[in-house]
Design an enzyme around this catalytic site. Structure first.
Site, short mmCIF file in Angstrom:
data_model
loop_
_atom_site.label_atom_id
_atom_site.label_comp_id
_atom_site.label_asym_id
_atom_site.label_seq_id
_atom_site.Cartn_x
_atom_site.Cartn_y
_atom_site.Cartn_z
N ARG A 49 -37.57 82.04 130.59
CA ARG A 49 -38.90 82.18 131.20
C ARG A 49 -39.06 81.17 132.33
O ARG A 49 -39.68 81.45 133.35
CB ARG A 49 -39.99 81.97 130.15
CG ARG A 49 -40.05 83.06 129.09
CD ARG A 49 -41.17 82.82 128.10
NE ARG A 49 -41.19 83.82 127.05
CZ ARG A 49 -40.52 83.72 125.90
NH1 ARG A 49 -39.78 82.66 125.66
NH2 ARG A 49 -40.60 84.67 125.00
N ASN A 70 -43.14 82.88 140.43
CA ASN A 70 -44.42 83.19 139.84
C ASN A 70 -45.51 82.16 140.15
O ASN A 70 -46.69 82.50 140.15
CB ASN A 70 -44.28 83.42 138.33
CG ASN A 70 -43.62 84.77 138.05
OD1 ASN A 70 -43.36 85.54 138.97
ND2 ASN A 70 -43.36 85.05 136.79
N HIS A 90 -44.59 78.21 124.99
CA HIS A 90 -44.06 79.58 124.89
C HIS A 90 -42.65 79.62 125.47
O HIS A 90 -42.39 80.22 126.49
CB HIS A 90 -44.99 80.53 125.66
CG HIS A 90 -44.63 81.98 125.49
ND1 HIS A 90 -44.40 82.55 124.26
CD2 HIS A 90 -44.49 82.98 126.39
CE1 HIS A 90 -44.13 83.84 124.43
NE2 HIS A 90 -44.17 84.12 125.72
N GLY A 146 -52.45 92.49 138.34
CA GLY A 146 -51.09 92.93 138.02
C GLY A 146 -51.18 94.27 137.31
O GLY A 146 -51.81 94.39 136.26
N GLY A 147 -50.57 95.25 137.94
CA GLY A 147 -50.63 96.61 137.38
C GLY A 147 -49.25 97.11 137.01
O GLY A 147 -48.93 98.29 137.19
N GLY A 148 -48.43 96.20 136.51
CA GLY A 148 -47.07 96.60 136.12
C GLY A 148 -47.06 97.11 134.69
O GLY A 148 -47.98 97.78 134.24
N ILE A 174 -47.15 95.48 131.65
CA ILE A 174 -48.19 94.97 130.74
C ILE A 174 -49.57 95.45 131.22
O ILE A 174 -50.40 95.88 130.41
CB ILE A 174 -48.16 93.43 130.64
CG1 ILE A 174 -46.79 92.95 130.14
CG2 ILE A 174 -49.26 92.92 129.71
CD1 ILE A 174 -46.64 91.44 130.05
#
Ligand code: APR
Length: 321
Positions: free
Chosen positions: A89, A96, A176, A10-12, A14
């Site tokens: 979430r 996801n 979470h 994942g290169g978004g 975050i």
């Protein structure tokens, strides 16, 4: 000593901050994977071109091919959609879970000996799915949530008391989500109980309790507060920084005792679920889950949070994952 290889799936938002922090701290070489063509290549090129200015030797590269994560020591997963305003979430579950399944299959194939830190939401379910699909032992799969939730709680306490946040210790446990459990009883400033400091500040126990309650509520909803302000996505600087604290603990074998989403095998009365608990992180990943006695009220809150995690995992099962 060879340099560690850290792959970011994942290169978004975050993922980008993670890559930069790893380079700045020289924790190892970074491979950033994303399904979007050219995105990880562009982001990492941008970060790499600041190496001279920032003074790091870490290699930072991007790829759309999973084979490039081969031999990773550590994998940090942020693949998946973030929330938009109005979403919980848990609303991200279906989308996801599909993404996480494919990520886990690839990590199992190409980085079978790695330790994995999962950040994607809904966190507790995503960590569970990753572990189930990879078949990795529990110590090698951990989720990031508690470090951030605890940092948020500590920040609000520091602001309220006008003290350095470096002196605040505040632990948040549980799932979470909105049911997370900030542990008020042990929150302290260099050992001095926060509740006592609040009572002295306000000279009124009821008012002190109200102020603490507001900080607890703000902590629980802190992710949503950022989402509502950003509108286009969710928090990314603080989740990245929190995962980096866990990565450092693992890569440097620090044996840090921090709140982590860890697999429970009877601890806190829970078996077979990932929940936020105090854990020791070192070179073997989650080396130990550390138990302590909860009082009646904390136990009830923890039970409620664990039930929310169980429901989420059951929902995921019903969806076929
Ligand atoms: N494999 C790899 N990467 C993927 C895949 C996949 N199958 N599907 C999507 N991605 C990538 C996207 O292309 C995007 O670049 O995941 C990246 C996610 O980045 P952002 O949308 O910017 O989200 P971010 O803010 O980084 O949050 C990522 O962490 O905190 C959680 O709730 C948050 O689930 C979200 C995740």
């Amino acid at each position: 000593m060879s340099r560690k290889k850290i792959s970011l799936i994942g290169g978004g938002q975050i993922g980008g901050v993670l890559a930069q922090l790893i380079a700045l701290k020289q924790l190892g070489d970074v491979v950033m994977f994303d399904v979007v063509e050219n995105l990880p290549q562009g982001k990492t090129l941008d970060i790499a071109e600041a190496a001279r200015v920032n003074g790091f030797d870490s290699k930072v590269t991007g790829t759309n091919s999973y084979k490039d994560i081969s031999g990773s020591d550590l994998v940090i997963v942020t693949a998946g959609l973030p929330r938009k305003p109005g979403m919980s979430r848990d609303d991200l579950l279906t989308t996801n879970a599909k993404i996480m399944k494919s990520v886990a299959e690839a990590v199992k194939e190409y980085a079978p000996n790695s330790i994995a830190i999962i950040i994607s939401n809904p966190l507790d379910a995503m960590v569970t799915l990753f572990k189930n699909v990879t078949g990795f032992p529990a110590n090698r799969v951990v989720g990031q949530a508690g470090v951030l939730d605890s940092s948020r709680f500590a920040t609000f306490i520091a602001w309220e008391l006008g003290v350095s946040v470096k002196d605040v210790n505040a632990l948040v446990l549980g799932g979470h989500g909105d049911t997370m459990v900030p542990i008020v009883r042990y929150a302290n400033v260099n050992g001095i109980p926060v509740m006592e400091l609040l009572e002295r500040k306000y000279k009124d126990k009821t008012k002190a309790a109200e102020v603490m309650k507001a900080m607890v509520e703000r902590t629980k909803m802190a992710g949503g507060e950022v989402v509502n302000l950003l509108k286009t996505g969710s928090a990314f600087y603080s989740p990245a920084a929190s995962a980096i604290q866990m990565a450092e603990a693992i890569l440097h074998d620090e044996k840090r005792l921090i709140s982590a989403c860890a697999y429970l095998n009877g601890e806190f009365g829970v078996t077979g679920y990932y929940v936020g608990v105090p854990a020791i992180l070192g070179e073997n990943g989650v080396e130990k889950v550390v138990e302590f006695s909860l009082d009646k009220e904390e136990q009830a809150l923890m039970d409620n949070s664990v039930n929310a995690v169980k429901k989420l995992v059951e929902d995921m099962g019903r969806l076929g994952f």
